[in-house]
Design a protein around this motif. Structure first.
Motif, PDB file in Angstrom:
ATOM      1  N   ALA A 179       1.006  -1.169   0.089  1.00  0.00           N
ATOM      2  CA  ALA A 179      -0.027   0.143  -0.083  1.00  0.00           C
ATOM      3  C   ALA A 179       0.886   1.168   0.586  1.00  0.00           C
ATOM      4  O   ALA A 179       0.822   2.127  -0.723  1.00  0.00           O
ATOM      5  N   ASN A 228       0.927   3.690  -2.808  1.00  0.00           N
ATOM      6  CA  ASN A 228       0.842   5.074  -2.846  1.00  0.00           C
ATOM      7  C   ASN A 228       2.068   6.432  -3.191  1.00  0.00           C
ATOM      8  O   ASN A 228       1.988   7.736  -3.908  1.00  0.00           O
ATOM      9  N   GLY A 279      -3.652   5.940  -3.709  1.00  0.00           N
ATOM     10  CA  GLY A 279      -4.399   4.378  -4.157  1.00  0.00           C
ATOM     11  C   GLY A 279      -3.650   3.348  -3.493  1.00  0.00           C
ATOM     12  O   GLY A 279      -4.097   2.806  -3.467  1.00  0.00           O
ATOM     13  N   MET A 309      -6.943   1.045  -1.858  1.00  0.00           N
ATOM     14  CA  MET A 309      -7.108   0.494  -2.853  1.00  0.00           C
ATOM     15  C   MET A 309      -6.820  -1.546  -2.744  1.00  0.00           C
ATOM     16  O   MET A 309      -6.737  -2.104  -2.361  1.00  0.00           O
ATOM     17  N   LEU A 325      -7.010  -1.998   1.589  1.00  0.00           N
ATOM     18  CA  LEU A 325      -8.631  -2.225   2.042  1.00  0.00           C
ATOM     19  C   LEU A 325      -9.062  -4.063   1.674  1.00  0.00           C
ATOM     20  O   LEU A 325      -9.619  -4.568   3.272  1.00  0.00           O
ATOM     21  N   TYR A 338     -13.296   0.668   6.897  1.00  0.00           N
ATOM     22  CA  TYR A 338     -13.179   2.091   5.831  1.00  0.00           C
ATOM     23  C   TYR A 338     -12.717   2.891   7.009  1.00  0.00           C
ATOM     24  O   TYR A 338     -11.670   3.635   6.202  1.00  0.00           O
ATOM     25  N   CYS A 397      -8.651   2.135   6.922  1.00  0.00           N
ATOM     26  CA  CYS A 397      -8.399   2.713   6.400  1.00  0.00           C
ATOM     27  C   CYS A 397      -7.527   3.278   5.903  1.00  0.00           C
ATOM     28  O   CYS A 397      -6.721   4.246   5.419  1.00  0.00           O
ATOM     29  N   ARG A 421     -19.567  -1.008  -0.945  1.00  0.00           N
ATOM     30  CA  ARG A 421     -18.231  -1.808  -1.510  1.00  0.00           C
ATOM     31  C   ARG A 421     -19.195  -1.579  -3.292  1.00  0.00           C
ATOM     32  O   ARG A 421     -18.224  -1.400  -4.142  1.00  0.00           O
ATOM     33  N   PHE A 458     -17.338   1.459  -4.276  1.00  0.00           N
ATOM     34  CA  PHE A 458     -15.437   2.023  -3.696  1.00  0.00           C
ATOM     35  C   PHE A 458     -15.610   0.635  -5.675  1.00  0.00           C
ATOM     36  O   PHE A 458     -14.739   1.785  -6.376  1.00  0.00           O
ATOM     37  N   ALA A 459     -16.370   0.116  -5.580  1.00  0.00           N
ATOM     38  CA  ALA A 459     -16.038  -0.829  -7.433  1.00  0.00           C
ATOM     39  C   ALA A 459     -15.894  -0.038  -8.122  1.00  0.00           C
ATOM     40  O   ALA A 459     -15.377   0.600  -9.564  1.00  0.00           O
ATOM     41  N   LEU A 467     -13.068   2.650  -8.831  1.00  0.00           N
ATOM     42  CA  LEU A 467     -12.480   2.013  -9.055  1.00  0.00           C
ATOM     43  C   LEU A 467     -12.606   1.411 -10.671  1.00  0.00           C
ATOM     44  O   LEU A 467     -11.195   2.114 -11.402  1.00  0.00           O
TER      45      LEU A 467
END
Length: 114
Positions: free
Chosen positions: A12, A16, A22, A25, A28, A41, A44, A97, A100-101, A104
């Motif tokens: 991560a 980043n 990012g 991502m 998570l 969340y 994170c 979720r 978030f998807a 992405l």
């Protein structure tokens, strides 16, 4: 900390640092196996905040970004973060979720088609 968590956290941080964001991502899914959804969340975000601050500091010191150019985005991000934090408890995890998807997928398509 177990090796899986350490490797996920390192990945991560690397993501980043490489992409200027990012890392969440990557983090998570790592945290998703260790925390209940109600804490996923926020944890994170809590982990990524200092990682993002460190990455931003490196970019600023190396001249990769102008603080003046970044200021409007920082202001918007702070307002959005405040709003998102307040709305978090009112949005069902199923929709979190999905949102978030969707972000992405949108981001991936933007990069591919840019």
């Amino acid at each position: 900390m177990d090796r899986g968590a350490a490797a996920g956290a390192a990945a991560a941080g690397a993501v980043n640092g490489l992409f200027g964001g990012g890392g969440g991502m990557v983090l998570l899914p790592v945290l998703g196996h260790r925390l209940p959804e109600g804490k996923l969340y926020p944890t994170c975000v809590g982990v990524m905040f200092p990682v993002c601050a460190l990455s931003a500091g490196v970019y600023l010191l190396r001249g990769g970004v102008s603080a003046v150019q970044a200021a409007p985005y920082l202001a918007g991000g702070l307002l959005g973060g405040l709003l998102g934090g307040r709305l978090y408890r009112n949005v069902p995890s199923r929709w979190l979720r999905r949102l978030f998807a969707a972000f992405l997928i949108y981001g991936g398509l933007r990069y591919l088609l840019w």
